[in-house]
Enzyme design. Structure first.
Site, PDB file in Angstrom:
ATOM      1  N   SER A 192     -14.554   0.433 -19.465  1.00  0.00           N
ATOM      2  CA  SER A 192     -15.905   0.807 -19.023  1.00  0.00           C
ATOM      3  C   SER A 192     -16.059   2.318 -18.830  1.00  0.00           C
ATOM      4  CB  SER A 192     -16.306   0.033 -17.772  1.00  0.00           C
ATOM      5  OG  SER A 192     -15.349   0.184 -16.779  1.00  0.00           O
ATOM      6  N   HIS A 240     -16.613   5.055 -13.839  1.00  0.00           N
ATOM      7  CA  HIS A 240     -17.889   5.012 -14.566  1.00  0.00           C
ATOM      8  C   HIS A 240     -18.543   6.399 -14.560  1.00  0.00           C
ATOM      9  CE1 HIS A 240     -18.456   0.388 -13.930  1.00  0.00           C
ATOM     10  NE2 HIS A 240     -17.404   0.690 -14.656  1.00  0.00           N
TER      11      HIS A 240
END
Ligand SMILES: [Zn+2]
Length: 292
Positions: A192, A240
């Site tokens: 991610s 992230h």
């Protein structure tokens, strides 16, 4: 007689599309007659590179690489596999993830396994984690590939993954007094960070080309992803953020900007990124065996 597999066979005659301008040139030409790029046939391997670029080779590599490594982390210790309902189904044992190159504060600062900055993006913590990341990557990659080209995208993807892992681990190391929701990761896996790097690179492309729709859509997706991360729990939110900032910043590096012909050094840099990642995986497993 030994026959090399098709992907290792070198083309020695005929024509090939130049990696930079895509026009046809002789495979043996030292420079492209159309755009002047050096080694337009990439020493006889131009066709393989074209597959990597135009036929989604990098996307296939990420997809199958992540699936294969996820299965390996399950199989290496089947007894350690657990399921934590409702979302965390088939979670590999933590030591299996560490063995194949999970990153975070503990692998980096305690175990000094710095190569895990490269490997963690190829590992996943459960089925939903793997499916969610691969689904988004399969959606974003064709867009990003179109704007950046395969070689530049490999560099952006790898760079974002490194920044993501580094930021999260550094925050965990120096910010242990932070509230739980704001702490970095002690052990972290997943694509991610690199996925948010694609969001960042696509926002940057939108800004650079004046495409407001693209910029706003990708910023919205990334924003929703951040919110989802905070609500789900056990999500590496700093990774992230790091991935997004990494992808965005790298897309402003002059040589890595979108919509430029690919250059030979970018192809070489992409090969270095992929080679270093593969080597890191091998080193990770061998080192884990060594320290057990
Ligand atoms: Zn050319």
């Amino acid at each position: 007689m030994l026959t090399l597999p098709p992907w290792l066979q070198r083309q020695t005659q005929g024509v090939v599309n130049c990696y930079a301008c895509q026009k046809l040139v002789s495979i043996t030409a030292p420079t492209c007659t159309h755009c002047g790029s050096q080694q337009p046939g990439l020493w006889g391997y131009g066709r393989h590179f074209r597959k990597f670029h135009h036929q989604g080779g990098f996307l296939a590599l990420i997809t199958w690489g992540c699936v294969a490594l996820y299965l390996l982390t399950l199989l290496v210790n089947v007894r350690g596999v657990r399921t934590e309902m409702p979302l965390e189904i088939l979670v590999p044992d933590t030591s299996s993830l560490l063995m194949f190159g999970a990153t975070g504060e503990i692998p980096l600062f305690t175990l000094h396994r710095w190569w895990t900055l490269l490997t963690a993006a190829w590992l996943h913590g459960h089925v939903f984690h793997l499916g969610f990341n691969l689904g988004w990557i399969r959606y974003l990659m064709p867009l990003a590939l179109d704007f950046y080209g395969a070689a530049r995208l490999v560099v952006l993807y790898t760079g974002s993954a490194i920044v993501a892992a580094l930021l999260s681990s550094v925050v965990a190391h120096y910010g242990s007094g932070l509230p739980p929701l704001l702490q970095g990761a002690y052990i972290s896996v997943g694509a991610s960070g690199a996925l948010f790097g694609l969001f960042g690179a696509l926002v940057a492309h939108g800004r650079q080309t004046g495409s407001k729709a693209l910029e706003e859509t990708m910023a919205l997706y990334a924003g929703l992803g951040f919110i989802l991360g905070f609500t789900l729990g056990s999500v590496d939110n700093w990774a992230h953020l790091g991935g997004f900032l990494g992808g965005f910043a790298l897309a402003y590096v002059p040589g890595l900007r979108s919509r430029q012909p690919q250059r030979l050094y970018e192809v070489v840099l992409a090969l270095v990124c992929l080679g270093a990642t593969a080597l890191s995986l091998v080193v990770s497993v061998l080192h884990w065996w060594w320290i057990q």
